[in-house]
Design a protein around this motif. Structure first.
Motif, PDB file in Angstrom:
ATOM      1  N   VAL A 245       0.839  -1.197   0.000  1.00 38.57           N
ATOM      2  CA  VAL A 245       0.000   0.000   0.000  1.00 38.57           C
ATOM      3  C   VAL A 245       0.875   1.249   0.000  1.00 38.57           C
ATOM      4  O   VAL A 245       0.614   2.216  -0.738  1.00 38.57           O
ATOM      5  CB  VAL A 245      -0.938   0.002   1.225  1.00 38.57           C
ATOM      6  N   LEU A 246       1.932   1.229   0.805  1.00 36.62           N
ATOM      7  CA  LEU A 246       2.826   2.385   0.865  1.00 36.62           C
ATOM      8  C   LEU A 246       3.512   2.611  -0.480  1.00 36.62           C
ATOM      9  O   LEU A 246       3.631   3.760  -0.938  1.00 36.62           O
ATOM     10  CB  LEU A 246       3.863   2.180   1.978  1.00 36.62           C
ATOM     11  N   SER A 251       3.972   5.849  -5.454  1.00 38.00           N
ATOM     12  CA  SER A 251       3.945   5.914  -6.923  1.00 38.00           C
ATOM     13  C   SER A 251       2.948   6.938  -7.440  1.00 38.00           C
ATOM     14  O   SER A 251       3.047   7.376  -8.598  1.00 38.00           O
ATOM     15  CB  SER A 251       3.612   4.537  -7.507  1.00 38.00           C
ATOM     16  N   SER A 252       1.968   7.319  -6.609  1.00 41.71           N
ATOM     17  CA  SER A 252       0.959   8.276  -7.063  1.00 41.71           C
ATOM     18  C   SER A 252       1.236   9.704  -6.601  1.00 41.71           C
ATOM     19  O   SER A 252       0.420  10.599  -6.837  1.00 41.71           O
ATOM     20  CB  SER A 252      -0.432   7.832  -6.574  1.00 41.71           C
ATOM     21  N   ALA A 277       8.082  -2.492  -6.522  1.00 40.62           N
ATOM     22  CA  ALA A 277       8.679  -1.163  -6.663  1.00 40.62           C
ATOM     23  C   ALA A 277       9.201  -0.957  -8.084  1.00 40.62           C
ATOM     24  O   ALA A 277       9.038   0.122  -8.673  1.00 40.62           O
ATOM     25  CB  ALA A 277       9.806  -0.983  -5.648  1.00 40.62           C
ATOM     26  N   GLY A 278       9.803  -2.005  -8.654  1.00 40.40           N
ATOM     27  CA  GLY A 278      10.276  -1.902 -10.033  1.00 40.40           C
ATOM     28  C   GLY A 278       9.132  -1.730 -11.006  1.00 40.40           C
ATOM     29  O   GLY A 278       9.191  -0.904 -11.929  1.00 40.40           O
ATOM     30  N   LYS A 279       8.058  -2.479 -10.804  1.00 40.78           N
ATOM     31  CA  LYS A 279       6.896  -2.396 -11.681  1.00 40.78           C
ATOM     32  C   LYS A 279       6.265  -1.006 -11.628  1.00 40.78           C
ATOM     33  O   LYS A 279       5.756  -0.498 -12.646  1.00 40.78           O
ATOM     34  CB  LYS A 279       5.883  -3.450 -11.265  1.00 40.78           C
ATOM     35  N   LEU A 280       6.313  -0.381 -10.445  1.00 40.60           N
ATOM     36  CA  LEU A 280       5.722   0.950 -10.267  1.00 40.60           C
ATOM     37  C   LEU A 280       6.673   2.074 -10.679  1.00 40.60           C
ATOM     38  O   LEU A 280       6.311   3.255 -10.581  1.00 40.60           O
ATOM     39  CB  LEU A 280       5.313   1.145  -8.803  1.00 40.60           C
ATOM     40  N   GLY A 281       7.867   1.711 -11.099  1.00 40.21           N
ATOM     41  CA  GLY A 281       8.840   2.714 -11.535  1.00 40.21           C
ATOM     42  C   GLY A 281       9.526   3.444 -10.397  1.00 40.21           C
ATOM     43  O   GLY A 281       9.991   4.581 -10.568  1.00 40.21           O
TER      44      GLY A 281
END
Length: 415
Positions: A245-246, A251-252, A277-281
């Motif tokens: 969630v964090l 990421s937003s 974290a990688g997927k979210l950039g």
């Protein structure tokens, strides 16, 4: 004053980096004059130790973690305890429990209790379990076999992942039980008629190890890419900590904000969270430190601008009590943002000494983080209020005095 008894403290594992509050309590009891011996159900798995572990004088005895790994030790314990008057009542209780909990774990706890009684720590004449699930099961069986009274400290996961029937029965057998949040206290009180035997005792913090931060946290506002706002979190990478969630909240955050996130702690979900974290950039904005000792954690509190922890109730019911890391961070005037789960609101009042958002809500968490990143004066005000509350209400000496009083009151009545 009743003479002190030697307390055999039954723990799930020892030492453990994630259970500093237990080590702190053990040391506090020793300093208060209590003679302790530690009995652990498993050996340490952490590669490091906190300084407090080296100050505890109590000897440590390790029970077999898995019975099949030390079968002769278990068989020897069976032969040594079967003649004791308490063996057969304990065996009957074991079978009653087994009918309701048909697991290998139930056999393991009874076997560990046999070994505990057979290898009884010299001079011990009281039992105390830390955690009301598996350590209390071992303690309760050993209590019946050895005829030694027991008491219990209940915390978080152990309360919320145990069936009510088992909690109720253990509360009835223990001389008293303490727990560390109002949330847990209310639940345990609802499960017993002996309500006076359930006590609320916040762990508090050893403020000598977390002295006031004489420096200042930064006035970073997130506008400088060379000097980004520093967000830190300390906690095991497990479901109830809500790190997914964090990460989604981070990421937003608006693209114009400059920040870095540092995570301290080991855990089973570390690789999964790093992949997320990688997927979210986010990979280049995050540093994963793994487990650190208390001194290094203190340094990170002082260098950071925001502490974040997205506590949640996990699918199996597991949840935090009052995470000690929130108390630690607050002691350093580091503003905290967390969620309205379990004991968190017992420390943090939203908008007064921190920010509290609903659990499982990345958007609300992102808005709170953005607000703190952009407003260093708000961070300063909330952090100062948080430290004031911790130093006024969460000194661990109070909890140690309360525990000592409970032990001594019980011993004054014991035959």
């Amino acid at each position: 004053m009743a003479p002190h008894k030697k307390i055999a403290v039954v723990l799930k594992g020892y030492p453990r980096l994630s259970e500093t509050f237990i080590a702190q309590e053990l040391l506090g009891l020793e300093k208060a004059g209590h003679d302790l011996v530690l009995v652990a159900l498993r050996r340490p798995t952490d590669g490091k130790r906190h300084p407090v572990h080296d100050e505890i004088r109590a000897a440590v005895h390790y029970l077999p973690e898995y019975l099949h790994e030390e079968p002769w030790r278990v068989c020897r314990a069976l032969f040594q305890t079967v003649a004791k008057p308490g063996f057969w009542p304990a065996l009957r209780q074991f079978f009653r429990d087994l009918l309701r909990d048909r697991t290998r774990n139930r056999f393991r706890r009874f076997g560990q209790a046999l070994v505990l009684v057979a290898e009884w720590p010299e001079g011990a004449d009281w039992l105390h379990a830390h955690f009301i699930h598996t350590p209390a099961s071992v303690t309760a069986y050993a209590s019946i076999i050895a005829g030694i009274p027991w008491t219990c400290s209940a915390h978080a996961k152990d309360i919320w992942t145990s069936p009510d029937w088992e909690l109720s029965e253990k509360l009835g057998r223990a001389r008293w039980t303490v727990t560390c949040t109002r949330n847990g206290y209310d639940h345990l009180q609802s499960l017993t008629r002996e309500k006076s035997r359930v006590h609320l005792s916040y762990h508090g913090l050893d403020l000598d190890r977390f002295p006031s931060f004489e420096g200042s946290h930064s006035a970073r506002g997130g506008s400088d890419p060379i000097d980004p706002v520093r967000i830190v979190s300390v906690g095991r990478a497990v479901a109830k900590k809500g790190y997914d969630v964090l990460l989604k909240a981070l990421s937003s955050l608006p693209a114009d904000l400059n920040w870095r996130f540092e995570h301290i702690g080991a855990g089973e979900l570390t690789a999964e969270l790093q992949a997320l974290a990688g997927k979210l950039g986010l990979a280049d904005r995050i540093r994963w430190h793994g487990a650190l000792d208390q001194k290094d954690v203190l340094t990170h509190y002082r260098e950071a601008d925001i502490f974040a922890l997205a506590c949640r109730v996990a699918a199996n019911g597991d949840r935090d009590g009052l995470p000690n890391v929130l108390v630690e961070a607050s002691s350093q005037r580091l503003v905290c943002v967390s969620t309205a789960v379990a004991g968190v609101p017992e420390l943090l009042d939203d908008g007064q000494n921190g920010l509290v958002v609903p659990a499982e809500d990345p958007r609300a968490l992102a808005l709170a983080l953005e607000r703190l990143i952009r407003d260093p004066e708000l961070r300063r005000r909330l952090g100062a209020a948080a430290e004031q509350r911790v130093r006024a209400e969460f000194d661990h000496h109070s909890s140690v005095r309360q525990l000592s009083g409970l032990f001594e009151s019980e011993w004054s009545r014991a035959p």
